[in-house]
Design a protein around this motif. Sequence first.
Motif, PDB file in Angstrom:
ATOM      1  N   SER A   1      46.902  35.580  27.589  1.00  0.00           N
ATOM      2  CA  SER A   1      47.951  36.462  27.734  1.00  0.00           C
ATOM      3  C   SER A   1      47.832  38.019  27.661  1.00  0.00           C
ATOM      4  O   SER A   1      47.988  39.014  26.878  1.00  0.00           O
ATOM      5  N   GLY A   2      48.000  38.510  28.768  1.00  0.00           N
ATOM      6  CA  GLY A   2      48.021  39.543  28.968  1.00  0.00           C
ATOM      7  C   GLY A   2      47.106  40.107  28.133  1.00  0.00           C
ATOM      8  O   GLY A   2      45.726  40.056  28.656  1.00  0.00           O
ATOM      9  N   LEU A   3      46.751  41.588  27.440  1.00  0.00           N
ATOM     10  CA  LEU A   3      46.245  42.670  27.968  1.00  0.00           C
ATOM     11  C   LEU A   3      44.872  42.690  26.145  1.00  0.00           C
ATOM     12  O   LEU A   3      44.189  42.782  25.930  1.00  0.00           O
TER      13      LEU A   3
ATOM     14  N   GLY B   1      45.059  33.826  41.680  1.00  0.00           N
ATOM     15  CA  GLY B   1      43.859  34.237  40.332  1.00  0.00           C
ATOM     16  C   GLY B   1      43.726  35.163  39.369  1.00  0.00           C
ATOM     17  O   GLY B   1      44.132  34.962  38.236  1.00  0.00           O
ATOM     18  N   GLY B   2      44.774  36.267  39.746  1.00  0.00           N
ATOM     19  CA  GLY B   2      45.031  37.468  38.939  1.00  0.00           C
ATOM     20  C   GLY B   2      46.330  37.096  38.184  1.00  0.00           C
ATOM     21  O   GLY B   2      45.996  36.909  36.770  1.00  0.00           O
ATOM     22  N   LEU B   3      47.247  36.272  38.298  1.00  0.00           N
ATOM     23  CA  LEU B   3      48.382  35.457  37.789  1.00  0.00           C
ATOM     24  C   LEU B   3      47.793  34.725  36.881  1.00  0.00           C
ATOM     25  O   LEU B   3      48.061  35.221  35.580  1.00  0.00           O
ATOM     26  N   VAL B   4      47.083  33.837  37.576  1.00  0.00           N
ATOM     27  CA  VAL B   4      46.689  32.564  36.167  1.00  0.00           C
ATOM     28  C   VAL B   4      45.885  33.300  34.817  1.00  0.00           C
ATOM     29  O   VAL B   4      45.631  32.877  33.775  1.00  0.00           O
ATOM     30  N   PHE B   5      45.083  34.558  35.350  1.00  0.00           N
ATOM     31  CA  PHE B   5      44.086  35.571  34.317  1.00  0.00           C
ATOM     32  C   PHE B   5      44.424  35.611  33.353  1.00  0.00           C
ATOM     33  O   PHE B   5      44.494  35.432  31.886  1.00  0.00           O
TER      34      PHE B   5
ATOM     35  N   LYS C   1      44.370  37.483  61.053  1.00  0.00           N
ATOM     36  CA  LYS C   1      45.598  36.871  59.705  1.00  0.00           C
ATOM     37  C   LYS C   1      46.008  36.160  58.623  1.00  0.00           C
ATOM     38  O   LYS C   1      46.264  36.557  57.896  1.00  0.00           O
ATOM     39  N   MET C   2      45.425  35.108  59.102  1.00  0.00           N
ATOM     40  CA  MET C   2      46.306  33.824  58.172  1.00  0.00           C
ATOM     41  C   MET C   2      45.482  33.691  56.976  1.00  0.00           C
ATOM     42  O   MET C   2      45.417  34.081  56.250  1.00  0.00           O
ATOM     43  N   LYS C   3      44.006  33.870  57.509  1.00  0.00           N
ATOM     44  CA  LYS C   3      42.738  33.914  56.714  1.00  0.00           C
ATOM     45  C   LYS C   3      43.027  35.026  55.410  1.00  0.00           C
ATOM     46  O   LYS C   3      42.628  34.793  54.251  1.00  0.00           O
ATOM     47  N   ILE C   4      43.505  36.146  56.196  1.00  0.00           N
ATOM     48  CA  ILE C   4      43.354  37.705  55.188  1.00  0.00           C
ATOM     49  C   ILE C   4      44.151  36.930  54.496  1.00  0.00           C
ATOM     50  O   ILE C   4      44.273  37.444  53.248  1.00  0.00           O
ATOM     51  N   ILE C   5      45.511  36.338  54.361  1.00  0.00           N
ATOM     52  CA  ILE C   5      46.461  36.356  54.259  1.00  0.00           C
ATOM     53  C   ILE C   5      46.588  35.370  53.434  1.00  0.00           C
ATOM     54  O   ILE C   5      46.606  35.503  52.028  1.00  0.00           O
ATOM     55  N   LEU C   6      45.722  34.060  53.480  1.00  0.00           N
ATOM     56  CA  LEU C   6      45.416  33.477  52.833  1.00  0.00           C
ATOM     57  C   LEU C   6      44.339  33.629  51.773  1.00  0.00           C
ATOM     58  O   LEU C   6      44.251  33.593  49.511  1.00  0.00           O
ATOM     59  N   ALA C   7      43.459  34.732  51.715  1.00  0.00           N
ATOM     60  CA  ALA C   7      42.795  35.302  50.432  1.00  0.00           C
ATOM     61  C   ALA C   7      43.237  36.079  49.672  1.00  0.00           C
ATOM     62  O   ALA C   7      43.165  36.145  48.750  1.00  0.00           O
ATOM     63  N   LEU C   8      43.796  37.260  50.463  1.00  0.00           N
ATOM     64  CA  LEU C   8      45.393  37.338  49.571  1.00  0.00           C
ATOM     65  C   LEU C   8      45.581  37.076  48.677  1.00  0.00           C
ATOM     66  O   LEU C   8      45.999  37.536  47.832  1.00  0.00           O
ATOM     67  N   VAL C   9      46.590  35.604  49.202  1.00  0.00           N
ATOM     68  CA  VAL C   9      47.208  35.146  48.216  1.00  0.00           C
ATOM     69  C   VAL C   9      46.073  34.295  47.578  1.00  0.00           C
ATOM     70  O   VAL C   9      46.875  34.408  46.098  1.00  0.00           O
ATOM     71  N   VAL C  10      45.247  34.019  47.791  1.00  0.00           N
ATOM     72  CA  VAL C  10      44.229  33.222  46.883  1.00  0.00           C
ATOM     73  C   VAL C  10      44.269  34.334  45.020  1.00  0.00           C
ATOM     74  O   VAL C  10      43.594  34.325  44.384  1.00  0.00           O
ATOM     75  N   LEU C  11      44.219  35.504  45.665  1.00  0.00           N
ATOM     76  CA  LEU C  11      43.183  36.336  44.574  1.00  0.00           C
ATOM     77  C   LEU C  11      44.602  37.027  43.835  1.00  0.00           C
ATOM     78  O   LEU C  11      44.754  36.880  42.052  1.00  0.00           O
ATOM     79  N   VAL C  12      45.864  37.318  44.483  1.00  0.00           N
ATOM     80  CA  VAL C  12      47.138  37.404  43.957  1.00  0.00           C
ATOM     81  C   VAL C  12      47.468  36.214  42.470  1.00  0.00           C
ATOM     82  O   VAL C  12      47.453  36.251  41.383  1.00  0.00           O
TER      83      VAL C  12
END
Length: 223
Positions: free
Chosen positions: A213-215, A204-208, A191-202
């Motif tokens: 500058s958005g769209l 990464g998405g925010l950084v991107f 569960k911790m690995k899954i949560i960590l993976a989701l956090v990383v994805l989120v």
Amino acid sequence: MASPNIVLCSVARRTVILVQHAEARTESFITVVRDILNGLPEADSRMSFLFEQHMIHYVVLGQLCALCIAQEAYTRSRAYAFLNEVIDVFKRTYTEEEIMKAGFLQFNTDFSRTLRRIVDRYNALPNMMAVLRRELNETAQTVNDDVDRLLERGERVERLVTRSELLGSEAVLFRRQAVRVKRSFWWKLLKMKIILALVVLVIGGLVFLVACSGLQCVSKNKS
């Protein structure tokens, strides 16, 4: 306390004493022996009676009579066994003709030593029995002690077996609990690995999104 003993023994052909051995020779004993021989029954018989704190025993077999005077505590069964043996040994030593022709104390020189050996052996029996009884008592006590020790050892072994069984049960329970803990830890780790993976994805998405500058970043690429 002294052991009861045979103090006098005679072998007679009816009224004629053929051999005699005396540990304690008194005139009263000699007189009573003569009186008994003069009143012997014709038939084979045996008899015991009390005389001056002693027991007189006799056995009549045919023409022979074996008589002994023993201390009062000397048992009748032992006295009769002694007299029967004396007659048996005497008859095997001398022929019937020799016995019928013999005179007063004629066999005393030859047979008195044999008679004394038999007397000594039967006099030693009470002491031997006392020794045997003591040894038997000691053996019985030793056996009882050994049995007590075995029972005590058996109780200790039983307690050890019980403890071993309890330890075995506790070990099985511990293994089961360890398996459950291991499974639970694995699920928590997953569960911790899954949560960590989701956090990383989120993240990464925010950084991107911030970097492009958005769209607008997407529009430039299209044009």
